[in-house]
Design a protein around this motif. Structure first.
Motif, PDB file in Angstrom:
ATOM      1  N   LEU A   4       0.840  -1.204   0.000  1.00 15.98           N
ATOM      2  CA  LEU A   4       0.000   0.000   0.000  1.00 15.98           C
ATOM      3  C   LEU A   4       0.880   1.261   0.000  1.00 15.98           C
ATOM      4  N   ALA A   5       1.929   1.244   0.808  1.00 14.49           N
ATOM      5  CA  ALA A   5       2.839   2.400   0.866  1.00 14.49           C
ATOM      6  C   ALA A   5       3.489   2.639  -0.493  1.00 14.49           C
ATOM      7  N   LEU A   6       3.883   1.564  -1.162  1.00 15.76           N
ATOM      8  CA  LEU A   6       4.534   1.686  -2.474  1.00 15.76           C
ATOM      9  C   LEU A   6       3.586   2.328  -3.494  1.00 15.76           C
ATOM     10  N   ILE A  32      10.101   4.365  -2.340  1.00 16.56           N
ATOM     11  CA  ILE A  32      10.107   3.155  -3.182  1.00 16.56           C
ATOM     12  C   ILE A  32      11.132   2.159  -2.642  1.00 16.56           C
ATOM     13  N   ALA A  33      12.342   2.639  -2.383  1.00 18.64           N
ATOM     14  CA  ALA A  33      13.389   1.737  -1.888  1.00 18.64           C
ATOM     15  C   ALA A  33      12.992   1.139  -0.534  1.00 18.64           C
ATOM     16  N   GLY A  34      12.436   1.982   0.358  1.00 20.70           N
ATOM     17  CA  GLY A  34      12.058   1.491   1.681  1.00 20.70           C
ATOM     18  C   GLY A  34      10.945   0.465   1.621  1.00 20.70           C
ATOM     19  N   LEU A  78      14.126   3.698   6.167  1.00 23.66           N
ATOM     20  CA  LEU A  78      14.349   4.487   4.952  1.00 23.66           C
ATOM     21  C   LEU A  78      13.050   5.184   4.523  1.00 23.66           C
ATOM     22  N   ALA A  79      11.949   4.439   4.580  1.00 23.43           N
ATOM     23  CA  ALA A  79      10.653   5.035   4.203  1.00 23.43           C
ATOM     24  C   ALA A  79      10.272   6.161   5.167  1.00 23.43           C
TER      25      ALA A  79
END
Length: 288
Positions: A54-56, A99-101, A125-126
């Protein structure tokens, strides 16, 4: 009245907050209270995976909506020139962190042994992406960014315990574990919550500069609503720690049911806090 792009931006930001803090919170609770949540570890892993996904999606949607807001039309969401311009700004940096997180959290959840550390790093990271853009990062340098990061880490930890605690309270086979989880979380929260609260107040002062702005601007009034909601959550947390958890440890009848209902209400209030924060950071400007 916010336009359609502003409303969409608020919804995307809310989904992002829920995804990042929810996923990281579940990973944190799984790591810190491994013994208490052992029977539901796989369930928590799947939930954390869904929230990381969902975060992505929300991160990418929020980025594309900025393109639409800048061009004034839906075409801006896929305009390569506009999106390329955004990518070269701090907005693009924040998206890269998100995205990375999210991908690290998704991957780490399903890797044995070291996967938990990968997921924690991804969550961190996020979270750090929120220190790159916004009113709080704009108000200062590294110190306030680290304060915001610590504040969000505390929010994630608090948000993350609600789902597992509610599930354990609803299953009679796990009531002892639910009581232990509530007790252990209360011990940690007695340190985390004051820090969380003081960090929040300090950031409010740094952002506004003058507390009279709380009652003389739309931004300040919305912030007051958020602070009032935080007060409600603190009241529930205190009641849980001082009344319901001791009752559960004493195996009093109905204590677990009351705790489950309390957690449901607490979750609703925290979602309202996140929605208010999404409004503050998406469509409202700082008072001058």
């Amino acid at each position: 009245m916010p336009d359609i792009w502003s409303m969409a931006a608020i919804m995307a930001k809310l989904a992002l907050y829920i995804g990042v803090t929810g996923a990281l919170g579940l990973v944190l609770i799984g790591a810190v209270f491994a013994g208490s949540v052992a029977p539901i570890r796989n369930r928590m892993r799947m939930q954390a995976g869904g929230l990381a996904a969902l975060a992505l999606v929300a991160a990418m949607a929020g980025f594309m909506l900025r393109g639409a807001a800048l061009t004034g039309g839906a075409g801006g969401m896929i305009d390569p020139e506009m999106l390329g311009l955004l990518w070269s700004t701090p907005v693009g940096d924040a998206l890269a962190y998100r995205i990375a997180g999210s991908l690290l959290m998704l991957g780490g959840l399903f890797v044995p042994h070291v996967g938990m550390w990968i997921a924690l790093a991804g969550g961190g990271l996020a979270l750090w992406s929120f220190t790159q853009i916004g009113h709080v990062p704009d108000a200062g340098q590294l110190g306030i960014r680290l304060t915001l990061f610590a504040h969000l880490l505390g929010v994630s930890f608090w948000f993350g315990v609600l789902g597992p605690l509610h599930h354990l309270c609803r299953h009679h086979d796990h009531l002892e574990r639910a009581a232990r989880l509530g007790h252990l979380f209360g011990q940690v929260a007695s340190v985390v919550v004051p820090v969380l609260f003081l960090a929040g107040l300090w950031m409010v002062w740094r952002v506004l500069g003058d507390l009279s702005m709380l009652i003389t601007s739309g931004y300040g009034l919305t912030l007051l609503i958020k602070l009032a909601l935080v007060g409600v959550v603190l009241a529930f947390a205190a009641a849980n720690k001082l009344r319901l958890v001791p009752a559960m440890l004493a195996a009093q009848p109905k204590a677990a049911d009351r705790m489950a209902r309390s957690v449901q209400i607490e979750t609703g209030v925290i979602l309202a806090i996140l929605a208010t924060t999404a409004t503050l950071t998406s469509v409202l400007t700082l008072p001058t």
